[in-house]
Scaffold this active site. Structure first.
Site, PDB file in Angstrom:
ATOM      1  N   PHE A 105       0.871  -1.167   0.000  1.00  0.00           N
ATOM      2  CA  PHE A 105       0.000   0.000   0.000  1.00  0.00           C
ATOM      3  C   PHE A 105       0.916   1.227   0.000  1.00  0.00           C
ATOM      4  O   PHE A 105       1.838   1.317   0.804  1.00  0.00           O
ATOM      5  CB  PHE A 105      -0.876  -0.029   1.256  1.00  0.00           C
ATOM      6  CG  PHE A 105      -1.961   1.004   1.260  1.00  0.00           C
ATOM      7  CD1 PHE A 105      -3.127   0.801   0.548  1.00  0.00           C
ATOM      8  CD2 PHE A 105      -1.811   2.171   1.983  1.00  0.00           C
ATOM      9  CE1 PHE A 105      -4.140   1.753   0.554  1.00  0.00           C
ATOM     10  CE2 PHE A 105      -2.819   3.130   1.994  1.00  0.00           C
ATOM     11  CZ  PHE A 105      -3.984   2.925   1.283  1.00  0.00           C
TER      12      PHE A 105
ATOM     13  N   ASP B 200       2.081  -4.562   8.857  1.00  0.00           N
ATOM     14  CA  ASP B 200       0.905  -3.729   8.650  1.00  0.00           C
ATOM     15  C   ASP B 200      -0.301  -4.663   8.607  1.00  0.00           C
ATOM     16  O   ASP B 200      -0.381  -5.552   7.743  1.00  0.00           O
ATOM     17  CB  ASP B 200       1.054  -2.939   7.340  1.00  0.00           C
ATOM     18  CG  ASP B 200      -0.089  -1.947   7.124  1.00  0.00           C
ATOM     19  OD1 ASP B 200      -1.218  -2.228   7.563  1.00  0.00           O
ATOM     20  OD2 ASP B 200       0.156  -0.904   6.489  1.00  0.00           O
TER      21      ASP B 200
ATOM     22  N   TYR C 277     -10.921   1.578  11.016  1.00  0.00           N
ATOM     23  CA  TYR C 277     -12.140   1.965  10.283  1.00  0.00           C
ATOM     24  C   TYR C 277     -12.510   0.951   9.217  1.00  0.00           C
ATOM     25  O   TYR C 277     -13.503   1.100   8.537  1.00  0.00           O
ATOM     26  CB  TYR C 277     -11.991   3.363   9.668  1.00  0.00           C
ATOM     27  CG  TYR C 277     -10.751   3.563   8.820  1.00  0.00           C
ATOM     28  CD1 TYR C 277     -10.687   3.063   7.530  1.00  0.00           C
ATOM     29  CD2 TYR C 277      -9.636   4.228   9.326  1.00  0.00           C
ATOM     30  CE1 TYR C 277      -9.553   3.237   6.758  1.00  0.00           C
ATOM     31  CE2 TYR C 277      -8.495   4.406   8.568  1.00  0.00           C
ATOM     32  CZ  TYR C 277      -8.456   3.900   7.279  1.00  0.00           C
ATOM     33  OH  TYR C 277      -7.319   4.055   6.522  1.00  0.00           O
ATOM     34  N   LYS C 278     -11.690  -0.089   9.029  1.00  0.00           N
ATOM     35  CA  LYS C 278     -11.986  -1.103   8.014  1.00  0.00           C
ATOM     36  C   LYS C 278     -12.867  -2.183   8.654  1.00  0.00           C
ATOM     37  O   LYS C 278     -13.987  -1.915   9.036  1.00  0.00           O
ATOM     38  CB  LYS C 278     -10.682  -1.625   7.424  1.00  0.00           C
ATOM     39  CG  LYS C 278      -9.968  -0.521   6.623  1.00  0.00           C
ATOM     40  CD  LYS C 278      -8.604  -0.886   6.103  1.00  0.00           C
ATOM     41  CE  LYS C 278      -8.062   0.258   5.229  1.00  0.00           C
ATOM     42  NZ  LYS C 278      -6.644   0.141   4.931  1.00  0.00           N
TER      43      LYS C 278
ATOM     44  N   ARG D 277     -12.501  -5.159  -6.306  1.00  0.00           N
ATOM     45  CA  ARG D 277     -12.141  -5.716  -4.999  1.00  0.00           C
ATOM     46  C   ARG D 277     -13.401  -5.841  -4.154  1.00  0.00           C
ATOM     47  O   ARG D 277     -14.099  -4.858  -3.914  1.00  0.00           O
ATOM     48  CB  ARG D 277     -11.118  -4.796  -4.322  1.00  0.00           C
ATOM     49  CG  ARG D 277     -10.471  -5.421  -3.102  1.00  0.00           C
ATOM     50  CD  ARG D 277      -9.480  -4.480  -2.473  1.00  0.00           C
ATOM     51  NE  ARG D 277     -10.149  -3.369  -1.803  1.00  0.00           N
ATOM     52  CZ  ARG D 277      -9.550  -2.526  -0.967  1.00  0.00           C
ATOM     53  NH1 ARG D 277      -8.260  -2.642  -0.708  1.00  0.00           N
ATOM     54  NH2 ARG D 277     -10.221  -1.556  -0.394  1.00  0.00           N
TER      55      ARG D 277
HETATM   56  C1  LIG Z   1      -5.917   1.407   4.570  1.00  0.00           C
HETATM   57  C2  LIG Z   1      -4.445   1.195   4.734  1.00  0.00           C
HETATM   58  C3  LIG Z   1      -3.645   2.147   5.367  1.00  0.00           C
HETATM   59  C4  LIG Z   1      -4.278   3.462   5.769  1.00  0.00           C
HETATM   60  O1  LIG Z   1      -3.461   4.343   6.404  1.00  0.00           O
HETATM   61  P1  LIG Z   1      -4.085   5.629   7.113  1.00  0.00           P
HETATM   62  O2  LIG Z   1      -2.912   6.436   7.463  1.00  0.00           O
HETATM   63  O3  LIG Z   1      -4.838   5.139   8.334  1.00  0.00           O
HETATM   64  O4  LIG Z   1      -5.009   6.299   6.146  1.00  0.00           O
HETATM   65  C5  LIG Z   1      -2.312   1.852   5.586  1.00  0.00           C
HETATM   66  N1  LIG Z   1      -1.785   0.677   5.167  1.00  0.00           N
HETATM   67  C6  LIG Z   1      -2.524  -0.239   4.511  1.00  0.00           C
HETATM   68  C7  LIG Z   1      -1.909  -1.524   4.072  1.00  0.00           C
HETATM   69  C8  LIG Z   1      -3.867   0.002   4.266  1.00  0.00           C
HETATM   70  O5  LIG Z   1      -4.610  -0.894   3.623  1.00  0.00           O
END
Ligand SMILES: *Cc1c(COP(=O)(O)O)cnc(C)c1O
Length: 423
Positions: free
Chosen positions: A128, A210, A235-236, A382
């Site tokens: 990501f 992560d 939030y997921k 997805r």
């Molecule tokens: C959604 C996601 C994030 C989000 O990071 P934020 O700083 O909370 O917006 C980070 N890493 C991964 C792998 C994600 O899927």
């Protein structure tokens, strides 16, 4: 095909689903099949009242006294303690704070400082992007450090992420820290956390995971796997609410020695002595920075209460059954979609990636007919299968709609849709 082969068979599975009662804990709109719980979890039924109480009672009546009387000061730790069992950590090894991006910055910098004679950060080329941006910045700020990218998966349905030979090749004596996504945000391919962490440690490096697409989707055991640091979103799958604070895990053995560079007053050992010199708090509080978003904490707290009663093994079983059903149905009914996730359920998270040349338009057309998923570059539809509220019948119906969308192919006769800012 081993799963249900009719809508009635899906209804029979719903009738014996051990998690079915949890559906009533969420307020999902009528007529929507929500396959996007890995982007933004739906609203828990308890949240509106929790927010009202927080705002009227704690803020409105309690005023500044609520820092003590309503436990505001302890919230990052008390919510961290609620998240801990979901990732297999001890209750005092997790704090809720900031965003995942900021927490990544903190743990990357802390880990690099713990290995001063090693200069390389290893990360995944397909990670990501925020993970890569943060790793690159930390490497640049701590002069003479370097980011080394590796491919840990070929991205196909037969992917075995633990086979990660490029990772092994990259693990030489110069590597200080390895940052990996446990479940890939696009393909859903999942690493073997225990085996990979062991290999990282054998090379003398530290392991940061992560967990953004893992927490609430698969049972985790960060302490048992010897993980050094971990971060993730709430939030997921956890349904903490839009922009709800992230979490940060540090193994107990690092609590006294890890120094993160965002030394704000909430991480100080004695913040209310207002001393000019910084002294980190002894435990996980040292990872805090400044005043937390307490209103957002209120929705997160209400959402986490749902998870107290949830058996994570049942979540995993239902996740496998749902994603297996989707893969089977798409395989037989939608030949134009190419599976981008591992077929082996033990190698994937709780979402499924499907490649299509017009993926963006497919996602838009699905949403118009009430099936909400998302698009990921370059060509991925997805779809997340969140076991707490998704039923087998809903998934069956969603596939019927997917088949109809692919048959109609509205993109063939219309100009390409302009992209919205969020896909
Ligand atoms: C959604 C996601 C994030 C989000 O990071 P934020 O700083 O909370 O917006 C980070 N890493 C991964 C792998 C994600 O899927």
């Amino acid at each position: 095909m081993t799963g249900p082969s009719s809508r009635a068979a899906c209804a029979a599975l719903d009738a014996v689903d051990r998690l079915a009662a949890l559906r009533s804990r969420f307020l999902l709109p009528e007529g929507i099949v929500y396959l996007d719980g890995n982007s933004l979890g739906p609203l828990p039924a308890s949240v509106p009242a929790a927010l009202e109480a927080m705002v009227r009672d704690e803020w409105g009546s309690g005023l500044v006294r609520s820092w003590n009387l309503a436990g505001w000061w302890q919230k990052p730790c008390s919510l961290g303690a609620e998240i801990a069992p979901l990732i297999g950590a001890d209750r005092d090894e997790v704090v809720a704070c900031d965003s995942t991006s900021i927490n990544l910055f903190k743990v990357l910098a802390a880990a690099l400082e713990m290995a001063p004679d090693r200069r390389v950060v290893v990360a995944e080329r397909n990670a990501f992007p925020t993970d890569l941006y943060m790793a690159a910045s930390v490497a640049e700020l701590l002069a003479d450090r370097e980011l080394r990218l590796v491919d840990t998966s070929a991205g196909g349905p037969s992917t075995r992420r633990s086979g990660a030979t490029e990772l092994d090749a990259a693990l030489d004596g110069s590597v200080a820290v390895v940052l990996l996504s446990h479940v890939d945000y696009r393909s859903s391919a999942m690493h073997d956390m225990r085996a990979v962490t062991e290999r990282i440690h054998r090379s003398g490096a530290l392991a940061i995971w992560d967990l953004a697409h893992s927490v609430g989707a698969v049972p985790l055991e960060v302490t048992g796997c010897g993980v050094d640091f971990a971060v993730g979103c709430t939030y997921k799958y956890l349904s903490g609410g839009p922009g709800s604070p992230a979490f940060l895990y540090a193994a107990r053995r690092h609590h006294g020695s890890a120094h993160q560079p965002l030394t704000g007053w909430h991480g100080h050992a004695e913040p209310f002595l207002f001393r000019p010199e910084y002294e980190p708090a002894p435990g996980m509080r040292r990872f805090l920075v400044g005043s937390p978003p307490l209103i957002s904490f209120a929705s997160l707290e209400a959402a986490l209460a749902i998870w107290r009663d949830v058996d994570l093994d049942a979540v995993l079983d239902k996740s496998h059954a749902l994603s297996g059903l989707l893969i089977d149905l798409v395989g037989t009914r939608c030949p134009e979609l190419r599976l981008g996730s591992p077929r082996d359920p033990t190698r994937r998270g709780s979402h499924v990636a499907l490649h299509h040349e017009h993926a963006y338009d497919v996602v838009q057309a699905l949403a118009k007919r009430g099936v909400v998923g998302d698009f990921r570059e370059p060509d991925v539809v997805r779809l997340a299968l969140a076991p707490l509220y998704l039923s087998f019948v809903e998934l069956w119906d969603a596939v019927e709609i997917l088949v109809a969308v692919l048959d109609d192919a509205p993109w063939a006769s219309a100009p390409p849709s302009p992209r919205a800012p969020v896909t």
